[in-house]
Design a protein around this motif. Structure first.
Motif, short mmCIF file in Angstrom:
data_model
loop_
_atom_site.label_atom_id
_atom_site.label_comp_id
_atom_site.label_asym_id
_atom_site.label_seq_id
_atom_site.Cartn_x
_atom_site.Cartn_y
_atom_site.Cartn_z
N CYS A 7 0.99 -1.13 0.08
CA CYS A 7 0.17 -0.11 0.00
C CYS A 7 0.78 1.25 0.01
N CYS A 108 -13.76 5.91 1.74
CA CYS A 108 -13.87 4.65 2.05
C CYS A 108 -12.43 3.95 1.74
N CYS A 109 -11.49 4.73 1.20
CA CYS A 109 -10.06 4.21 1.18
C CYS A 109 -9.12 4.83 2.46
N PRO A 110 -8.84 3.76 3.36
CA PRO A 110 -8.09 4.32 4.47
C PRO A 110 -6.84 4.82 4.12
N GLY A 111 -6.14 4.27 2.96
CA GLY A 111 -4.95 5.01 2.38
C GLY A 111 -4.90 6.50 2.42
N PRO A 168 -8.73 -6.32 -0.83
CA PRO A 168 -7.62 -6.32 -1.86
C PRO A 168 -6.53 -5.46 -1.04
N CYS A 169 -6.53 -5.13 0.01
CA CYS A 169 -5.87 -3.85 0.53
C CYS A 169 -5.26 -4.33 2.01
N ALA A 171 -4.03 -1.62 3.80
CA ALA A 171 -4.51 -0.60 4.65
C ALA A 171 -5.69 -0.81 5.46
N LYS A 172 -6.61 -1.79 4.94
CA LYS A 172 -7.93 -2.47 5.29
C LYS A 172 -7.68 -2.75 6.90
N MET A 305 -8.94 7.57 -4.37
CA MET A 305 -8.21 6.17 -4.10
C MET A 305 -6.89 5.96 -4.08
N ALA A 306 -6.05 5.43 -3.05
CA ALA A 306 -4.75 5.52 -2.98
C ALA A 306 -3.93 4.71 -3.94
N CYS A 307 -4.59 3.69 -4.39
CA CYS A 307 -4.04 2.80 -5.36
C CYS A 307 -4.09 3.16 -6.73
N GLY A 310 -7.35 1.85 -8.34
CA GLY A 310 -8.47 1.61 -7.47
C GLY A 310 -8.16 0.48 -6.70
N CYS A 311 -8.98 -0.18 -6.00
CA CYS A 311 -8.82 -1.53 -5.12
C CYS A 311 -8.42 -2.55 -6.12
N GLY A 314 -4.84 -2.98 -5.63
CA GLY A 314 -4.40 -2.91 -4.20
C GLY A 314 -3.24 -3.58 -3.91
FE1 SF4 Z 1 -7.44 2.29 -0.96
FE2 SF4 Z 1 -5.64 0.96 -2.17
FE3 SF4 Z 1 -6.91 -0.04 -0.06
FE4 SF4 Z 1 -8.40 0.10 -2.31
S1 SF4 Z 1 -6.76 -1.33 -2.01
S2 SF4 Z 1 -8.91 0.96 -0.22
S3 SF4 Z 1 -7.78 2.08 -3.32
S4 SF4 Z 1 -5.47 1.71 -0.01
#
Ligand code: SF4
Length: 397
Positions: A7, A108-111, A168-169, A171-172, A305-307, A310-311, A314
């Motif tokens: 991430c 909704c994106c914790p990143g 997929p994440c 950071a979740k 979205m950080a990635c 998007g997810c 991820g």
């Molecule tokens: Fe955000 Fe990436 Fe996690 Fe999706 S996979 S929630 S874009 S950090």
């Protein structure tokens, strides 16, 4: 672009939890439930040699049952709910006398949320207070009267169900233990970790039937929820429902092509009757947008979205050498939406039932208690500690 393996701003690398999950499933002391993110079903097959973009929803559900989960739910139910809450929040902010909380940023994106809390706390009032689909779904599974109708293991007086998410994440995992949301679920594992669990139990993924189905309620969803997996999807889903709430739906298209794709530039669309929206595909794109003079006045809502991608790009998704992997996964996401019998979040019958039976209406007091959160400026020391613990933990991964 290619899939990243970590991430960009969150927990950086994954703290493995799959051993703990298998251990708990083997112990079988309380009811167990799992929810699965939209980006997992279109990528998990890659871990078993299937082509990128293969939709494996049915096989994945069968694999989760073989692993021992009692209930298999869909994070997409939480995504539809996020849209109900966030679209209502947007219209409320548009109707307010002051514009100081506009544009609304998705949360909704914790990143992205981590990045704002650490680097730009001045933007915190702009973040939607709606929890992410993962957290909404977990809170409902553990603590709602709606879930208690599922059976004895959910009734009050019993120990709370053991709730896992597959994301997929990386950071979740951090999001699941955030102040104010800790306890909504027990463990978040990544798509890659789920593949390890399936391999560790010797389950032949290929040979599983394709007809696995999610349990109801908390398993129903619309096409709008599925596109959360792709950059631009959260905004497109929100536009579909906000347009309905605002009474302008009839004159608008269902699909918003300008909001789709993996471009590094800012994607925008003017939504008649609502206003202009923007999509930032990656934190770097958001930083560029925030450097402009005009973002505060030009847009009503901005998805970040950080990635990249998007997810579906991820850090917890399967690693791929295919340069087209993001496009292939994205096509899979939009094909699920296209074939869905319902494509707008407000049309989800179980979401409607949840409001009718328990929450009354989006943004109600009851909805706020279960489905919303708050944010605060913070320094990065907690994230650095997690990074250190990740390094220690990875020997076990
Ligand atoms: Fe955000 Fe990436 Fe996690 Fe999706 S996979 S929630 S874009 S950090």
């Amino acid at each position: 672009g290619q899939c990243t393996s970590a991430c960009p701003v969150g927990a950086l690398v994954e703290t493995p939890h799959w051993h703990d999950v298998l251990h708990t499933l083997d112990g079988r002391r309380r009811v167990t439930a799992v929810q699965v993110a939209p980006a997992t079903r279109i990528a998990i097959g890659e871990e078993f040699g299937m082509a990128p973009g293969t939709v494996s929803t049915g096989k994945m559900i069968h694999a989760l049952r073989r692993l021992g989960f009692d209930y298999i739910f869909d994070s997409n139910f939480g995504a539809d709910l996020t849209i109900m809450e966030e679209a209502t929040e947007l219209l409320g902010r548009l109707a307010a006398p002051s514009r100081h909380r506009l544009p609304l940023f998705t949360s909704c994106c914790p990143g992205w949320v981590n990045w704002v809390e650490i680097n730009r706390p001045d933007l915190l009032p702009h973040l939607s207070t709606a929890k992410s689909p993962q957290q909404m779904h977990g809170a409902l599974t553990k603590r709602s009267a709606f879930a208690r109708t599922l059976g004895p293991g959910f009734s009050s007086g019993c120990e709370e169900p053991y709730v896992v998410s597959v994301m997929p994440c990386t950071a979740k995992k951090d999001e699941a233990v955030r102040p104010g949301m800790a306890g909504d679920l027990d463990h978040a594992v990544t798509t890659r970790e789920l593949a390890r669990m399936i391999k560790a139990r010797g389950i032949a993924f290929h040979a599983l039937p394709d007809d696995g189905a999610f349990d109801q309620p908390l398993g129903a969803s619309t096409g709008a929820a599925q596109i959360f997996a792709a950059s631009g999807g959260v905004m497109e889903a929100m536009v579909r429902t906000a347009a309905h709430f605002a009474g302008v739906e009839e004159s608008l298209p269902l699909e918003w092509q300008p909001l789709r794709g993996v471009t590094q530039g800012v994607k925008t669309a003017q939504i008649p009757g609502l206003g202009k929206v923007a999509i930032c595909n990656g934190i770097a794109t958001a930083q560029r947008l925030l450097e402009t003079e005009t973002w505060r006045d030009e847009f009503i809502a901005i998805e970040v979205m950080a990635c990249v991608g998007g997810c579906l790009g991820g850090g917890g998704e399967p690693k791929s050498m295919d340069p087209q992997v993001l496009e292939k996964r994205m096509q899979a996401v939009y094909s699920i939406d296209k074939q869905a019998p319902r494509r707008r979040s407000y049309e989800n019958p179980d979401v409607q039932a949840l409001y009718a039976e328990e929450l009354e209406a989006p943004n109600s007091v009851q909805a706020h208690a279960l489905l919303h959160t708050s944010y605060a400026a913070r320094n990065s020391s907690r994230l650095l500690l997690m990074r250190f613990l990740d390094c220690v933990d990875r020997r076990d991964g």
